[in-house]
Write a protein that holds these residues in place. Structure first.
Motif, PDB file in Angstrom:
ATOM      1  N   ARG A  18       0.831  -1.208   0.000  1.00  0.00           N
ATOM      2  CA  ARG A  18       0.000   0.000   0.000  1.00  0.00           C
ATOM      3  C   ARG A  18       0.866   1.259   0.000  1.00  0.00           C
ATOM      4  O   ARG A  18       0.593   2.207  -0.730  1.00  0.00           O
ATOM      5  CB  ARG A  18      -0.943   0.001   1.204  1.00  0.00           C
ATOM      6  N   GLU A  19       1.907   1.257   0.801  1.00  0.00           N
ATOM      7  CA  GLU A  19       2.769   2.430   0.891  1.00  0.00           C
ATOM      8  C   GLU A  19       3.698   2.570  -0.314  1.00  0.00           C
ATOM      9  O   GLU A  19       4.134   3.664  -0.646  1.00  0.00           O
ATOM     10  CB  GLU A  19       3.595   2.379   2.178  1.00  0.00           C
ATOM     11  N   GLY A  20       4.003   1.459  -0.986  1.00  0.00           N
ATOM     12  CA  GLY A  20       4.959   1.483  -2.084  1.00  0.00           C
ATOM     13  C   GLY A  20       4.371   1.687  -3.469  1.00  0.00           C
ATOM     14  O   GLY A  20       5.107   1.995  -4.411  1.00  0.00           O
ATOM     15  N   VAL A  21       3.061   1.515  -3.608  1.00  0.00           N
ATOM     16  CA  VAL A  21       2.431   1.653  -4.917  1.00  0.00           C
ATOM     17  C   VAL A  21       1.308   2.678  -4.805  1.00  0.00           C
ATOM     18  O   VAL A  21       0.320   2.453  -4.094  1.00  0.00           O
ATOM     19  CB  VAL A  21       1.871   0.306  -5.434  1.00  0.00           C
ATOM     20  N   MET A  22       1.469   3.781  -5.511  1.00  0.00           N
ATOM     21  CA  MET A  22       0.468   4.832  -5.473  1.00  0.00           C
ATOM     22  C   MET A  22      -0.882   4.303  -5.959  1.00  0.00           C
ATOM     23  O   MET A  22      -0.968   3.620  -6.973  1.00  0.00           O
ATOM     24  CB  MET A  22       0.883   6.006  -6.359  1.00  0.00           C
ATOM     25  N   GLY A  23      -1.907   4.609  -5.193  1.00  0.00           N
ATOM     26  CA  GLY A  23      -3.254   4.229  -5.576  1.00  0.00           C
ATOM     27  C   GLY A  23      -3.764   2.961  -4.937  1.00  0.00           C
ATOM     28  O   GLY A  23      -4.961   2.683  -4.973  1.00  0.00           O
ATOM     29  N   VAL A  24      -2.875   2.156  -4.325  1.00  0.00           N
ATOM     30  CA  VAL A  24      -3.347   0.973  -3.595  1.00  0.00           C
ATOM     31  C   VAL A  24      -3.951   1.478  -2.295  1.00  0.00           C
ATOM     32  O   VAL A  24      -3.296   2.163  -1.517  1.00  0.00           O
ATOM     33  CB  VAL A  24      -2.203  -0.028  -3.302  1.00  0.00           C
ATOM     34  N   SER A  25      -5.224   1.159  -2.083  1.00  0.00           N
ATOM     35  CA  SER A  25      -5.887   1.669  -0.887  1.00  0.00           C
ATOM     36  C   SER A  25      -6.150   0.598   0.157  1.00  0.00           C
ATOM     37  O   SER A  25      -6.109   0.878   1.354  1.00  0.00           O
ATOM     38  CB  SER A  25      -7.198   2.369  -1.259  1.00  0.00           C
ATOM     39  N   GLU A  26      -6.434  -0.626  -0.275  1.00  0.00           N
ATOM     40  CA  GLU A  26      -6.760  -1.683   0.666  1.00  0.00           C
ATOM     41  C   GLU A  26      -6.316  -3.025   0.105  1.00  0.00           C
ATOM     42  O   GLU A  26      -6.293  -3.218  -1.112  1.00  0.00           O
ATOM     43  CB  GLU A  26      -8.268  -1.689   0.932  1.00  0.00           C
ATOM     44  N   THR A  27      -5.989  -3.938   1.011  1.00  0.00           N
ATOM     45  CA  THR A  27      -5.540  -5.265   0.594  1.00  0.00           C
ATOM     46  C   THR A  27      -6.112  -6.309   1.543  1.00  0.00           C
ATOM     47  O   THR A  27      -6.255  -6.065   2.743  1.00  0.00           O
ATOM     48  CB  THR A  27      -4.003  -5.364   0.590  1.00  0.00           C
ATOM     49  N   ASP A  91      -1.627 -22.215  -3.933  1.00  0.00           N
ATOM     50  CA  ASP A  91      -2.843 -22.979  -4.244  1.00  0.00           C
ATOM     51  C   ASP A  91      -3.900 -22.904  -3.143  1.00  0.00           C
ATOM     52  O   ASP A  91      -5.001 -23.416  -3.306  1.00  0.00           O
ATOM     53  CB  ASP A  91      -2.503 -24.438  -4.563  1.00  0.00           C
ATOM     54  N   ARG A  92      -3.591 -22.210  -2.034  1.00  0.00           N
ATOM     55  CA  ARG A  92      -4.530 -22.104  -0.921  1.00  0.00           C
ATOM     56  C   ARG A  92      -4.953 -20.681  -0.587  1.00  0.00           C
ATOM     57  O   ARG A  92      -5.902 -20.484   0.172  1.00  0.00           O
ATOM     58  CB  ARG A  92      -3.930 -22.737   0.334  1.00  0.00           C
ATOM     59  N   ALA A  93      -4.243 -19.679  -1.097  1.00  0.00           N
ATOM     60  CA  ALA A  93      -4.499 -18.296  -0.681  1.00  0.00           C
ATOM     61  C   ALA A  93      -4.583 -17.346  -1.866  1.00  0.00           C
ATOM     62  O   ALA A  93      -3.955 -17.558  -2.908  1.00  0.00           O
ATOM     63  CB  ALA A  93      -3.405 -17.832   0.275  1.00  0.00           C
ATOM     64  N   LEU A  94      -5.359 -16.277  -1.660  1.00  0.00           N
ATOM     65  CA  LEU A  94      -5.567 -15.256  -2.682  1.00  0.00           C
ATOM     66  C   LEU A  94      -5.272 -13.881  -2.094  1.00  0.00           C
ATOM     67  O   LEU A  94      -5.513 -13.645  -0.908  1.00  0.00           O
ATOM     68  CB  LEU A  94      -7.022 -15.280  -3.169  1.00  0.00           C
ATOM     69  N   LEU A  95      -4.777 -12.990  -2.930  1.00  0.00           N
ATOM     70  CA  LEU A  95      -4.544 -11.600  -2.545  1.00  0.00           C
ATOM     71  C   LEU A  95      -5.479 -10.725  -3.358  1.00  0.00           C
ATOM     72  O   LEU A  95      -5.535 -10.844  -4.584  1.00  0.00           O
ATOM     73  CB  LEU A  95      -3.091 -11.202  -2.823  1.00  0.00           C
ATOM     74  N   THR A  96      -6.212  -9.866  -2.681  1.00  0.00           N
ATOM     75  CA  THR A  96      -7.068  -8.888  -3.348  1.00  0.00           C
ATOM     76  C   THR A  96      -6.488  -7.506  -3.094  1.00  0.00           C
ATOM     77  O   THR A  96      -6.207  -7.144  -1.945  1.00  0.00           O
ATOM     78  CB  THR A  96      -8.505  -8.935  -2.812  1.00  0.00           C
ATOM     79  N   ILE A  97      -6.309  -6.763  -4.173  1.00  0.00           N
ATOM     80  CA  ILE A  97      -5.798  -5.401  -4.096  1.00  0.00           C
ATOM     81  C   ILE A  97      -6.895  -4.476  -4.586  1.00  0.00           C
ATOM     82  O   ILE A  97      -7.404  -4.639  -5.700  1.00  0.00           O
ATOM     83  CB  ILE A  97      -4.541  -5.231  -4.971  1.00  0.00           C
ATOM     84  N   LEU A  98      -7.267  -3.514  -3.758  1.00  0.00           N
ATOM     85  CA  LEU A  98      -8.231  -2.498  -4.143  1.00  0.00           C
ATOM     86  C   LEU A  98      -7.470  -1.200  -4.344  1.00  0.00           C
ATOM     87  O   LEU A  98      -6.684  -0.798  -3.480  1.00  0.00           O
ATOM     88  CB  LEU A  98      -9.297  -2.328  -3.067  1.00  0.00           C
ATOM     89  N   GLY A  99      -7.694  -0.579  -5.478  1.00  0.00           N
ATOM     90  CA  GLY A  99      -7.005   0.669  -5.769  1.00  0.00           C
ATOM     91  C   GLY A  99      -7.957   1.711  -6.306  1.00  0.00           C
ATOM     92  O   GLY A  99      -9.015   1.381  -6.838  1.00  0.00           O
ATOM     93  N   ASP A 100      -7.567   2.952  -6.169  1.00  0.00           N
ATOM     94  CA  ASP A 100      -8.394   4.028  -6.705  1.00  0.00           C
ATOM     95  C   ASP A 100      -8.079   4.241  -8.179  1.00  0.00           C
ATOM     96  O   ASP A 100      -7.269   3.511  -8.758  1.00  0.00           O
ATOM     97  CB  ASP A 100      -8.225   5.306  -5.883  1.00  0.00           C
ATOM     98  N   ASP A 101      -8.723   5.227  -8.779  1.00  0.00           N
ATOM     99  CA  ASP A 101      -8.555   5.468 -10.209  1.00  0.00           C
ATOM    100  C   ASP A 101      -7.124   5.878 -10.566  1.00  0.00           C
ATOM    101  O   ASP A 101      -6.699   5.737 -11.700  1.00  0.00           O
ATOM    102  CB  ASP A 101      -9.546   6.542 -10.687  1.00  0.00           C
ATOM    103  N   GLY A 102      -6.352   6.350  -9.586  1.00  0.00           N
ATOM    104  CA  GLY A 102      -4.974   6.751  -9.821  1.00  0.00           C
ATOM    105  C   GLY A 102      -3.969   5.635  -9.593  1.00  0.00           C
ATOM    106  O   GLY A 102      -2.768   5.902  -9.463  1.00  0.00           O
TER     107      GLY A 102
END
Length: 129
Positions: A18-27, A91-102
């Motif tokens: 989140r801190e390293g990629v602009m626009g990532v808001s939630e994970t 094979d057991r876990a997923l990562l969801t990244i929510l980001g804004d339009d930027g």
């Protein structure tokens, strides 16, 4: 204020993304069955995202198989003002990244591989043999 679900090493990786990629808001990290593992969220309900992530991934994997593809890598959804990216950690876990339009998609593509490797390593070390 950001809501953080426990599993400190996992949350540290999520926070760094989140801190390293602009626009990532939630994970959110979830199991492929839709159970919440860890999250760094502010405006979404982490448990709901975990459940929806599993359903999204399952449907996309089935669609990829029907189209003759193998090894689904990610599912990306883009609305007018949000990006949602679902990736398999292992094979057991997923990562969801929510980001804004930027969302800086180029930076996300650069950072995602080492992030997934770190998450997989942490998750594998927590799994009893």
């Amino acid at each position: 204020m950001t809501e953080v679900h426990q599993s400190e090493p996992l949350v540290e990786v999520l926070t760094a993304l989140r801190e390293g990629v602009m626009g990532v808001s939630e994970t959110v990290i979830s199991t492929v069955d839709g159970l919440l593992v860890a999250a760094d969220v502010d405006a979404v309900h982490a448990e709901s995202v975990a459940a929806l992530t599993a359903a999204t991934y399952s449907l996309a994997r089935r669609m990829a198989e029907e189209a003759g593809g193998t090894g689904l890598r990610d599912v990306t959804t883009r609305s007018a003002d949000r990006h949602i990216v679902v990736l398999a950690v292992n094979d057991r876990a997923l990562l969801t990244i929510l980001g804004d339009d930027g969302l800086d998609v180029t930076a996300l593509q650069r950072e995602i591989h080492p992030t997934l490797e770190n998450l997989a390593k942490i998750l594998d070390s927590d799994t009893p043999e």
